[in-house]
Design an enzyme around this catalytic site. Sequence first.
Site, PDB file in Angstrom:
ATOM      1  N   LYS A 169      -0.008   1.420  -2.851  1.00  0.00           N
ATOM      2  CA  LYS A 169      -0.092  -0.027  -2.675  1.00  0.00           C
ATOM      3  C   LYS A 169      -1.542  -0.496  -2.607  1.00  0.00           C
ATOM      4  O   LYS A 169      -1.856  -1.583  -3.092  1.00  0.00           O
ATOM      5  CB  LYS A 169       0.659  -0.458  -1.410  1.00  0.00           C
ATOM      6  N   GLU A 205      -2.975  -6.951   6.019  1.00  0.00           N
ATOM      7  CA  GLU A 205      -2.915  -8.218   5.272  1.00  0.00           C
ATOM      8  C   GLU A 205      -2.628  -9.350   6.246  1.00  0.00           C
ATOM      9  O   GLU A 205      -2.027  -9.127   7.298  1.00  0.00           O
ATOM     10  CB  GLU A 205      -1.750  -8.194   4.258  1.00  0.00           C
ATOM     11  N   ARG A 234      10.344   0.459 -12.999  1.00  0.00           N
ATOM     12  CA  ARG A 234      11.661   0.948 -13.411  1.00  0.00           C
ATOM     13  C   ARG A 234      12.524  -0.250 -13.821  1.00  0.00           C
ATOM     14  O   ARG A 234      12.122  -1.393 -13.608  1.00  0.00           O
ATOM     15  CB  ARG A 234      12.340   1.633 -12.210  1.00  0.00           C
ATOM     16  N   HIS A 270      15.589  -5.011   3.887  1.00  0.00           N
ATOM     17  CA  HIS A 270      15.033  -4.668   2.569  1.00  0.00           C
ATOM     18  C   HIS A 270      16.101  -4.293   1.549  1.00  0.00           C
ATOM     19  O   HIS A 270      15.765  -3.815   0.461  1.00  0.00           O
ATOM     20  CB  HIS A 270      13.964  -3.574   2.689  1.00  0.00           C
TER      21      HIS A 270
HETATM   22  C1  MV4 Z   1       4.658  -9.041   3.356  1.00  0.00           C
HETATM   23  C2  MV4 Z   1       5.406 -10.001   4.081  1.00  0.00           C
HETATM   24  C3  MV4 Z   1       4.700 -11.039   4.667  1.00  0.00           C
HETATM   25  N1  MV4 Z   1       3.344 -11.090   4.577  1.00  0.00           N
HETATM   26  N2  MV4 Z   1       3.321  -9.147   3.289  1.00  0.00           N
HETATM   27  C4  MV4 Z   1       8.264  -5.995   2.587  1.00  0.00           C
HETATM   28  C5  MV4 Z   1       8.285  -4.735   1.798  1.00  0.00           C
HETATM   29  C6  MV4 Z   1       7.103  -4.746   0.932  1.00  0.00           C
HETATM   30  N3  MV4 Z   1       7.518  -4.764  -0.443  1.00  0.00           N
HETATM   31  C7  MV4 Z   1       6.323  -5.964   1.288  1.00  0.00           C
HETATM   32  N4  MV4 Z   1       7.080  -6.691   2.256  1.00  0.00           N
HETATM   33  C8  MV4 Z   1       6.587  -7.821   2.848  1.00  0.00           C
HETATM   34  N5  MV4 Z   1       5.244  -7.998   2.762  1.00  0.00           N
HETATM   35  C9  MV4 Z   1       2.701 -10.136   3.905  1.00  0.00           C
HETATM   36  N6  MV4 Z   1       1.365 -10.188   3.852  1.00  0.00           N
HETATM   37  C10 MV4 Z   1       6.781  -9.857   4.137  1.00  0.00           C
HETATM   38  C11 MV4 Z   1       7.380  -8.749   3.537  1.00  0.00           C
HETATM   39  C12 MV4 Z   1       8.813  -8.657   3.664  1.00  0.00           C
HETATM   40  C13 MV4 Z   1       9.645  -8.743   2.560  1.00  0.00           C
HETATM   41  C14 MV4 Z   1       9.172  -8.893   1.263  1.00  0.00           C
HETATM   42  C15 MV4 Z   1      10.031  -8.955   0.186  1.00  0.00           C
HETATM   43  C16 MV4 Z   1      11.410  -8.902   0.400  1.00  0.00           C
HETATM   44  C17 MV4 Z   1      11.896  -8.759   1.658  1.00  0.00           C
HETATM   45  C18 MV4 Z   1      11.035  -8.683   2.752  1.00  0.00           C
HETATM   46  C19 MV4 Z   1      11.567  -8.552   4.024  1.00  0.00           C
HETATM   47  C20 MV4 Z   1      10.737  -8.457   5.100  1.00  0.00           C
HETATM   48  C21 MV4 Z   1       9.355  -8.518   4.910  1.00  0.00           C
END
Ligand code: MV4
Length: 503
Positions: free
Chosen positions: A116, A200, A292, A235
């Site tokens: 990441k 972040e 994917r 998720h």
């Molecule tokens: C975040 C966020 C809020 N702020 N980054 C969750 C897994 C990973 N793919 C990144 N994720 C998140 N990153 C910042 N700076 C909130 C999430 C997140 C989330 C993102 C996409 C789909 C579902 C989620 C559920 C909880 C938190």
Amino acid sequence: MFTKLLVANRGEIALRVIRACRELGISSVAVYSDADATAPHVREADEAVNIGPAPAAQSYLLGDRILDAARRTGAEAIHPGYGFLSEREWFARAVRDAGLIWVGPPAEAIAAMGSKTAARTLAVAAGVPVVPGTTTALRDASEALEVAAEFGFPVLLKAAAGGGGKGMRVVRAAEELPAALASAQREALNAFGDDAVYVEKYIEGPRHVEIQILGDQHGTMLHLGERECSVQRRHQKMIEEAPSVAVTPELRARMGATAVAAARAAGYVNAGTCEFLLDRNGNYYFLEMNTRIQVEHPVTELVTGIDLVQWQIRIAAGDRLPFVQELIVPRGWAMECRITSEDFQNGFLPSTGVITSMHVPSGPGVRWDGGVEVGSDVGLFYDPMLAKLIVHAATRDAAIARMHRALLELEIEGVETSREFHLRMMEDAEFRRGDITIQWLEAKLPELSALLPPNEEVRVAVIAAALIAERDRSSVRAAPAAPLPVSTSAWHRAARIEGLRGA
Ligand code: MV4
């Protein structure tokens, strides 16, 4: 074009790939574990090879067994589906080194997006907006505090090797930071064997919007618009749609161009997805790229008319994409419900058993991408997703009505499923307004469950339904039973579960 392709997966996605092969005139080879000897994907493929015992670690995750199966059957290409080996750089490389065609992105692109922090660095260099924060691992809590002071609390600690939310910690105040960092590092080390954590700014209440990418080997890179995936729990996405209520044509063009830039920077080829957070003010931030085909690809297929899995195969064979970006415009509205073997009234507990009866929805605008049939043994070895129910209609309201109708037609007996949960969602006022964020479902769940009749009431309904059916059956002069009205009432459901359809 090659003539034989091995599908290194199971369930609905294996069937999806086999169907694409058949339409392209390519013969297909299935692989299967002992638990899947009679699975639909084994029967539908032209050939099938057993690759080991039920646990995925002893079958679907064994690259050597899969390469052996390809060699023995003379398959020239391997499609990995999603999950399992689909995003393992070493496997993409091993396939290529074995002289076979990998139906997916180059191993180097998988690697570039796998870390990441590396993906963030690459995105920043390509001018792709990312959430403010670091692009390298934190040395210690004092560095984390410095960064947090710069952007302001709350901040989010994330595992560099992560994805899927593991090793993530929201920190709302400076004094919480040292302990949160230590526990995020511990969790990251356990989950990924790498304790690198970066920080972040935490974005509150965003949507999860992702952009589908398709790139060929000749330099054409297109985006196919967005999918709205905010309705998720831990998720796990539960409902996806295309387009998103929050995306205007202008925003779609900007996010699309951003996704294309990110994909180009990674040297991307084939189908991929750029994930973004979209905040309330219309600001978007690149999160990561999924290298994917994704579970929710059908909603994009339905609104663009482009068969993503066929194009994955054609791109791998060297074909050129014949589409013009400006002409790829979403038509109508598509929605997908992931039908899982989970008991939503019991905290989404996985449900197991043999499917004893199943009625699959059909009719206008309905697509069923399923991996099970009557007789399938739903166990705990693999993912609980049984099938995807996908609809397409002219508008979002019409798609919701169509999904509701299709869910009413759906019957699966033998295991608990998410059908009832999805019906409730289609009836929910906030969902119907599209008023959703990534936190919405988890906050909504208590209210959704409370809407259901308590178990005691269902039991009474079952007994009453059985008595009514028995009376009608045993009564010589009983007129033919009037058809039941379409309803989702507990009584109707209970009667059907008891096999009293004629009642
Ligand atoms: C975040 C966020 C809020 N702020 N980054 C969750 C897994 C990973 N793919 C990144 N994720 C998140 N990153 C910042 N700076 C909130 C999430 C997140 C989330 C993102 C996409 C789909 C579902 C989620 C559920 C909880 C938190």
